[in-house]
Design an enzyme around this catalytic site. Structure first.
Site, PDB file in Angstrom:
ATOM      1  NE  ARG A 111       0.857  -0.852 -81.232  1.00 61.43           N
ATOM      2  CZ  ARG A 111       0.448  -1.003 -82.499  1.00 61.43           C
ATOM      3  NH1 ARG A 111       1.317  -0.960 -83.492  1.00 61.43           N
ATOM      4  NH2 ARG A 111      -0.835  -1.195 -82.773  1.00 61.43           N
ATOM      5  CG  HIS A 115      -0.210  -4.290 -77.958  1.00 61.53           C
ATOM      6  ND1 HIS A 115      -1.022  -3.724 -78.920  1.00 61.53           N
ATOM      7  CD2 HIS A 115       0.127  -3.277 -77.125  1.00 61.53           C
ATOM      8  CE1 HIS A 115      -1.169  -2.424 -78.677  1.00 61.53           C
ATOM      9  NE2 HIS A 115      -0.470  -2.140 -77.591  1.00 61.53           N
ATOM     10  CD1 TRP A 265       1.597  10.168 -75.494  1.00 61.71           C
ATOM     11  CD2 TRP A 265       2.649   8.782 -76.890  1.00 61.71           C
ATOM     12  NE1 TRP A 265       0.711   9.173 -75.843  1.00 61.71           N
ATOM     13  CE2 TRP A 265       1.325   8.309 -76.701  1.00 61.71           C
ATOM     14  CE3 TRP A 265       3.504   8.060 -77.733  1.00 61.71           C
ATOM     15  CZ2 TRP A 265       0.842   7.160 -77.326  1.00 61.71           C
ATOM     16  CZ3 TRP A 265       3.014   6.909 -78.351  1.00 61.71           C
ATOM     17  CH2 TRP A 265       1.713   6.471 -78.146  1.00 61.71           C
TER      18      TRP A 265
END
Length: 357
Positions: A111, A115, A265
Site C-alpha cells: 500500500r 500510494h 477482501w
C-alpha cells in the site's frame, strides 16, 4: 596550489561516506565548500588562473566520476539509490525480512508503494513515486494515506538508516512494493532504481488523487466506475489496467482506525493470487448492517468488498477483465506485473533497470 587542492577535491569525490565520522558534514557539503574556496582563490589571480581552475576542476570531477561512490552519487546527478552504489538485493532481503517476521506487514508495504506512486498527473506532469514525498507529514495527512505514517513508513526507517544517502526513500518505498508481492506468493516484477528524493514538502501534490472506496450515492453505482476511470485515467491507465491493479486487493484488509472500513477482501490476505476476482464473481455480496460506512459482506460475514470493488462486475467493460483474471491466474500475474511496473515509474526519469531478486 590550486592543483594541489583540486587533488584533495578529487580524493573527496572518490572516497566513500564511511571515510568520515557521523558528525562530519555531508560529503557534498565538503565538496561544495572546497570548490567555492578554490574558485575564490582563482579569482584573485589573472584570467589564466580562472581558466586553469575550470579545466582542472573538470579533470578532478571526471576522476571522481570514474568510480562514483555511494556517498557522491547524488553529487553527480545520479541521485540517492543509483544502481552503481547500492546493493539492491541486500535492500530487498532486508525488506523481505520484515515480511517474513510478520506477513501481515506485507500488504501495508504494498500500500505504501502504491500510494507513493498513485499521485501522478499526466497533464501537469507532477506527482508519482519519483520524489519519495509520501514520507512528508503533509502527504501522510491525505485521507487515502491514513495509518501509513505509524506503520509502513516507520518499518522502513531502519533500512533507510542502514544504507544512508546511497538509498533514496523513493527507491526504498517502491522496491518494498515489488518485494511484498513476491514474498506473498506473487510474480517477480521488474523494478528500476535511480529516483531522487524531493528535498521538502513543496513537491507534495494536492489531496484527492488516490481512488476512493465510494463516491456519489452510497453503494456501488455508475458514479464509482466514472470515479475509477477519472483517477486512473489521470495517470494514463485504461480499463484493463484498472482491473488488473485492483487485484492488489487480494492482499490485506481494511481497518476502521484507518479507512473506516473493516475486514479482508479474501480469506488469504497474505497470499497474492487471483482469488479476489473469483470471489467477486461467485459470492453473493450484500450490504453490511453496521454503524460504519457502506460496504458489502459475504453470507458468512467474514469477507468484505467496497463499492468500487463491486462496480468491477457491474460495468461491462470492467467485468470482461474480471472474468479473464478469475479463470487465469497466470494472465492476471502477467498483466498486473506490467501495470504495477508502469505505476511505480510514472513521473520518473533516468531510471536504471536493476536486479533485486
Amino acid at each position: 596550489m590550486i592543483l594541489t587542492k583540486l587533488h584533495v577535491l578529487s580524493t573527496l569525490l572518490c572516497s566513500g561516506a564511511f571515510a568520515f565520522s557521523p558528525a562530519s558534514p555531508p560529503i557534498t557539503t565538503r565538496i561544495a565548500a572546497t570548490t567555492t574556496a578554490l574558485y575564490a582563490e582563482s579569482c584573485a589571480n589573472d584570467d589564466n588562473s580562472r581558466r586553469s581552475f575550470l579545466s582542472t576542476s573538470a579533470i578532478a570531477l571526471m576522476a571522481g566520476c570514474a568510480n562514483p561512490s555511494t556517498a557522491n552519487a547524488g553529487f553527480f546527478g545520479l541521485g540517492g539509490g543509483s544502481a552503481g552504489g547500492t546493493d539492491y538485493k541486500a535492500v530487498a532481503n532486508d525488506i523481505a525480512g520484515i515480511i517474513k517476521a510478520d506477513p501481515d506487514k506485507g500488504p501495508t508495504l504494498l500500500r505504501l508503494a502504491w500510494h507513493s506512486s498513485g499521485t501522478y498527473d499526466k497533464m501537469s506532469k507532477d506527482g508519482g513515486s519519483g520524489g519519495g514525498t509520501i514520507r512528508f507529514k503533509e502527504e501522510l495527512a491525505h485521507g487515502g494515506n491514513a495509518g501509513l505514517g505509524s506503520t509502513a513508513v516507520v518499518w522502513m526507517e531502519d533500512i533507510k538508516k542502514k544504507y544512508g544517502d546511497s538509498l533514496s526513500y523513493a527507491d526504498l518505498y517502491t522496491l518494498g512494493g515489488v518485494v511484498a508481492i513476491k514474498e506473498l506468493g506473487g510474480p517477480t516484477i521488474k523494478w528500476s532504481s535511480g529516483r531522487v528524493d524531493a528535498l521538502d514538502p513543496s513537491a507534495v501534490t494536492p489531496d484527492g488523487r488516490l481512488p476512493n472506496a465510494d463516491v456519489g450515492p452510497s453503494g456501488s453505482d455508475p458514479d464509482d466506475a466514472t470515479h475509477l476511470r477519472t483517477i486512473f485515467g489521470r495517470m494514463g491507465f485504461d480499463d484493463q489496467e484498472i482491473v488488473a491493479l485492483s487485484g492488489a486487493h487480494a492482499l490485506g484488509r481494511c481497518h476502521t482506525t484507518a479507512s473506516g472500513f473493516d475486514g479482508p477482501w479474501t480469506p488469504t490476505p497474505t497470499m497474492f493470487n487471483n482469488l479476489y476476482f473469483s470471489l467477486l464473481n461467485q459470492v453473493k455480496w450484500t450490504k453490511r448492517d453496521w454503524s460504519g460506512p457502506f460496504q458489502y459482506e459475504d453470507d458468512g460475514k467474514k469477507l468484505m468488498m467496497l463499492p468500487t470493488d463491486l462496480v468491477l462486475i457491474q460495468d461491462d467493460s470492467f467485468k470482461k477483465y474480471v472474468d479473464v483474471y478469475a479463470k487465469d491466474q497466470d494472465k492476471f500475474f502477467q498483466d498486473f506485473s506490467k501495470a504495477f511496473n508502469k505505476l511505480e515509474e510514472l513521473g520518473t526519469t533516468n531510471l536504471k533497470a536493476t536486479e533485486w531478486a
